[in-house]
Design a protein around this motif. Structure first.
Motif, PDB file in Angstrom:
ATOM      1  N   GLN A 282      -2.731  -5.341  -4.761  1.00  0.00           N
ATOM      2  CA  GLN A 282      -2.720  -4.852  -3.368  1.00  0.00           C
ATOM      3  C   GLN A 282      -3.928  -5.389  -2.591  1.00  0.00           C
ATOM      4  OE1 GLN A 282      -1.924  -0.719  -2.728  1.00  0.00           O
ATOM      5  NE2 GLN A 282       0.013  -0.804  -3.855  1.00  0.00           N
ATOM      6  N   GLU A 283      -5.048  -5.505  -3.286  1.00  0.00           N
ATOM      7  CA  GLU A 283      -6.219  -6.058  -2.584  1.00  0.00           C
ATOM      8  C   GLU A 283      -5.930  -7.490  -2.126  1.00  0.00           C
ATOM      9  OE1 GLU A 283      -9.824  -6.843  -4.789  1.00  0.00           O
ATOM     10  OE2 GLU A 283     -11.032  -6.643  -2.966  1.00  0.00           O
ATOM     11  N   LYS A 284      -5.326  -8.265  -3.029  1.00  0.00           N
ATOM     12  CA  LYS A 284      -4.988  -9.651  -2.650  1.00  0.00           C
ATOM     13  C   LYS A 284      -4.051  -9.654  -1.441  1.00  0.00           C
ATOM     14  CE  LYS A 284      -5.159 -11.684  -7.285  1.00  0.00           C
ATOM     15  NZ  LYS A 284      -4.351 -12.182  -8.406  1.00  0.00           N
ATOM     16  N   LEU A 285      -2.996  -8.830  -1.523  1.00  0.00           N
ATOM     17  CA  LEU A 285      -2.002  -8.825  -0.440  1.00  0.00           C
ATOM     18  C   LEU A 285      -2.630  -8.378   0.882  1.00  0.00           C
ATOM     19  CD1 LEU A 285       1.046  -7.302  -2.363  1.00  0.00           C
ATOM     20  CD2 LEU A 285       0.766  -9.694  -1.643  1.00  0.00           C
ATOM     21  N   ALA A 286      -3.497  -7.378   0.809  1.00  0.00           N
ATOM     22  CA  ALA A 286      -4.112  -6.871   2.044  1.00  0.00           C
ATOM     23  C   ALA A 286      -4.984  -7.954   2.686  1.00  0.00           C
ATOM     24  CB  ALA A 286      -4.925  -5.620   1.747  1.00  0.00           C
ATOM     25  N   TRP A 287      -5.779  -8.654   1.867  1.00  0.00           N
ATOM     26  CA  TRP A 287      -6.614  -9.733   2.435  1.00  0.00           C
ATOM     27  C   TRP A 287      -5.750 -10.867   2.990  1.00  0.00           C
ATOM     28  CZ3 TRP A 287     -10.971  -8.795   4.293  1.00  0.00           C
ATOM     29  CH2 TRP A 287     -11.929  -7.999   3.659  1.00  0.00           C
ATOM     30  N   MET A 288      -4.647 -11.152   2.299  1.00  0.00           N
ATOM     31  CA  MET A 288      -3.755 -12.212   2.792  1.00  0.00           C
ATOM     32  C   MET A 288      -3.206 -11.819   4.162  1.00  0.00           C
ATOM     33  SD  MET A 288      -1.917 -12.769  -0.879  1.00  0.00           S
ATOM     34  CE  MET A 288      -0.554 -13.828  -0.475  1.00  0.00           C
ATOM     35  N   TYR A 289      -2.853 -10.543   4.287  1.00  0.00           N
ATOM     36  CA  TYR A 289      -2.301 -10.085   5.568  1.00  0.00           C
ATOM     37  C   TYR A 289      -3.362 -10.160   6.674  1.00  0.00           C
ATOM     38  CZ  TYR A 289       0.272  -7.517   9.038  1.00  0.00           C
ATOM     39  OH  TYR A 289       0.911  -7.176  10.204  1.00  0.00           O
ATOM     40  N   VAL A 290      -4.588  -9.761   6.311  1.00  0.00           N
ATOM     41  CA  VAL A 290      -5.684  -9.840   7.290  1.00  0.00           C
ATOM     42  C   VAL A 290      -5.885 -11.300   7.729  1.00  0.00           C
ATOM     43  CG1 VAL A 290      -8.197  -9.590   7.569  1.00  0.00           C
ATOM     44  CG2 VAL A 290      -6.868  -7.753   6.501  1.00  0.00           C
ATOM     45  N   GLY A 291      -5.933 -12.198   6.747  1.00  0.00           N
ATOM     46  CA  GLY A 291      -6.164 -13.617   7.071  1.00  0.00           C
ATOM     47  C   GLY A 291      -5.057 -14.185   7.940  1.00  0.00           C
ATOM     48  N   MET A 292      -3.814 -13.847   7.584  1.00  0.00           N
ATOM     49  CA  MET A 292      -2.691 -14.377   8.367  1.00  0.00           C
ATOM     50  C   MET A 292      -2.708 -13.810   9.786  1.00  0.00           C
ATOM     51  SD  MET A 292       1.367 -13.825   7.884  1.00  0.00           S
ATOM     52  CE  MET A 292       1.230 -12.197   8.590  1.00  0.00           C
ATOM     53  N   SER A 293      -3.000 -12.523   9.908  1.00  0.00           N
ATOM     54  CA  SER A 293      -2.961 -11.896  11.239  1.00  0.00           C
ATOM     55  C   SER A 293      -4.096 -12.411  12.118  1.00  0.00           C
ATOM     56  CB  SER A 293      -3.054 -10.376  11.104  1.00  0.00           C
ATOM     57  OG  SER A 293      -1.994  -9.921  10.297  1.00  0.00           O
ATOM     58  N   GLN A 294      -5.276 -12.631  11.501  1.00  0.00           N
ATOM     59  CA  GLN A 294      -6.376 -13.194  12.291  1.00  0.00           C
ATOM     60  C   GLN A 294      -6.017 -14.604  12.768  1.00  0.00           C
ATOM     61  OE1 GLN A 294      -9.631 -12.604   9.546  1.00  0.00           O
ATOM     62  NE2 GLN A 294     -10.290 -10.755  10.624  1.00  0.00           N
ATOM     63  N   ALA A 295      -5.374 -15.360  11.901  1.00  0.00           N
ATOM     64  CA  ALA A 295      -4.943 -16.712  12.303  1.00  0.00           C
ATOM     65  C   ALA A 295      -3.917 -16.621  13.433  1.00  0.00           C
ATOM     66  CB  ALA A 295      -4.358 -17.453  11.102  1.00  0.00           C
ATOM     67  N   ALA A 296      -3.010 -15.665  13.327  1.00  0.00           N
ATOM     68  CA  ALA A 296      -1.988 -15.501  14.379  1.00  0.00           C
ATOM     69  C   ALA A 296      -2.641 -15.106  15.706  1.00  0.00           C
ATOM     70  CB  ALA A 296      -0.966 -14.449  13.948  1.00  0.00           C
TER      71      ALA A 296
END
Ligand code: TGC
Ligand code: FAD
Length: 384
Positions: A282-296
């Motif tokens: 879940q930590e990996k997924l949460a950081w991935m989501y943060v990274g993708m959303s910041q890029a968006a």
């Protein structure tokens, strides 16, 4: 995947329509076959180009000459959805619209525009962009390819390397040294002396054609030169257009990897639990989501600046650097969540991950964009 931050609420109805149209195209026409194209190292450009043209995606942010004339954010959204399919597909559209059509549209004569743009917008003619050379990649100012006047003609000699669409192109926009500085030339690829062997053995962007270009005493008429620009700012301004598409596009590749990882994490069971129930996953997924959303968010912001006509190259460097880096990190994390399945083409992740290694390098390497930001922050040039 749920748009938790409701970022797409910022899109207007036209932009949402473009999003949905491109997404359907990618789902129906690309996703069923792209893993095979990647494995076989092929890209069916002649088949796809007219379909992309009929959707209005080729040169879509240009006005007139059969182009769709959308705003910049729409172009970004289209790139995002195309790259969710494959970076090679977005590359094809970037090169056609931003690197081959844009210089003709911006700097070309009326005859050059009439001759090439409508056919390129329709996908009947394919273009490529020759800037990089075997010995001059990050530093195109030192290019060796040169064109000399001979009477009213130009004679072009030299070589380019790593050219997307090179061996399938009908027309090449070639940048060369001249006595008047760097100039752009519109070169039909059936001109005697032009050859374009394909580059093989790539393990990245395999569903994309990459070639060398050789110019052996190519004789071009006086009107082959792009009359509207001289100097390095010509090709660099085209790169600004394409880099804008990339900073949007990679958000799509990141999203595809994250979706695949979430799907896998919620269905793959180890130690009697879905691996998505483990906190480390879940930590990996949460950081991935943060990274993708910041890029968006970066993409949306830069899209708004471009639509307002104020986007500058340093801001584009920020977006290209930050978003490609984020997408590559997300792809690598997704790959680890998929375990051994992460290394096969049965899942999209390793294809995106390998593609993003090229995206990190082309259109200005990570280091070139770091140095651009470093120069913006300090006023000191560390390129030389
Ligand atoms: P520098 O002195 O900074 O600039 C030279 C002149 O250009 C102007 N300029 C720009 N103009 C418009 N748009 C931009 N983005 C511009 N950036 C700079 C600048 O104002 C200056 O104008 P003037 O009138 O004063 O002459 O040039 P430099 O030689 O120091 O180089 C700067 C550097 C290193 C940033 C530049 O050379 C660079 O960006 N290098 C990276 C090369 C690169 O990105 N190549 C990409 C090749 S194409 C590709 O990869 C396609 S991938 C296709 C796919 O998607 O599949
Ligand atoms: P180099 O410039 O030799 O760089 C090698 C390494 O040195 C990099 O890490 C770089 O960042 C670093 N480096 C260089 N200078 C500095 C410095 N001053 N300070 C610190 N580090 C530095 N080009 C086109 O013109 N048209 C295309 O259509 C096209 N399509 C491509 C498609 C693919 C699949 C690929 C992989 C490349 C494509 N390119 C294209 C070429 C691409 O733009 C170049 O690869 C890129 O600009 C880098 O040049 P190079 O590979 O020669 O690396």
């Amino acid at each position: 995947m749920d748009d938790l931050l409701r970022l797409d609420d910022r899109l207007n109805p036209d932009q949402r329509l473009i999003r949905d149209t491109v997404k359907s195209f990618v789902t129906d026409r690309i996703l069923p076959d792209v893993a095979d194209w990647f494995e076989n190292g092929t890209f069916p450009a002649r088949e796809l180009a007219p379909a992309l043209g009929s959707l209005g995606l080729l040169g879509m942010h240009l006005e007139g000459y059969g182009c769709a004339g959308t705003d910049a954010t729409s172009y970004g959204v289209a790139c995002r959805e195309l790259e969710a399919g494959d970076s090679g597909l977005r590359s094809f559209v970037s090169v056609q619209g931003s690197l081959a059509m844009f210089p003709i549209w911006r700097y070309g004569s009326e005859e050059q525009k009439e001759q090439w743009l409508p056919r390129m917008a329709a996908g009947d003619a394919i273009g490529c962009f020759g800037l990089t050379e075997p010995d001059h990649g990050s530093d195109p100012a030192n290019m060796r390819t040169h064109a000399k006047r001979d009477g009213t003609d130009w004679v072009l000699n030299g070589a380019k390397m790593w050219i997307t669409n090179g061996s399938i192109a009908d027309v090449a926009v070639v940048w060369a040294q001249t006595d008047e500085g760097i100039r752009g030339f519109v070169v039909p690829t059936d001109t005697p002396g032009f050859t374009a062997p394909e580059i093989h053995k790539k393990l990245s962007l395999r569903a994309s054609v990459t070639s060398s270009l050789y110019f052996d005493d190519i004789r071009l008429p006086a009107d082959a030169v792009l009359p509207g620009v001289s100097g390095l700012k010509g090709p660099l301004s085209c790169l600004s257009e394409a880099r804008f598409g990339i900073l949007w596009g990679v958000v799509g590749a990141a999203r595809a990897c994250l979706e695949s990882a979430v799907d896998y994490a919620t269905t793959r069971v180890q130690f009697d639990r879905p691996i998505g129930a483990f906190q480390l996953t879940q930590e990996k997924l949460a950081w991935m989501y943060v990274g993708m959303s910041q890029a968006a968010m970066t993409a949306l912001h830069l899209g708004a600046l471009k639509d307002a006509g104020t986007l500058d190259p340093r801001q584009i460097s920020f977006g290209k650097l930050a978003n490609v880096r984020a997408a590559l990190d997300i792809a690598r994390q997704a790959r680890s969540i998929l375990g051994a399945n992460g290394v096969t083409l049965e899942y999209p992740v390793i294809r995106h991950m390998n593609n993003l290694e090229s995206v990190l390098t082309y259109e200005g390497t990570q280091e070139i964009h770091l140095l651009t930001l470093g120069r913006a922050l300090t006023g000191l040039d560390a390129f030389r």
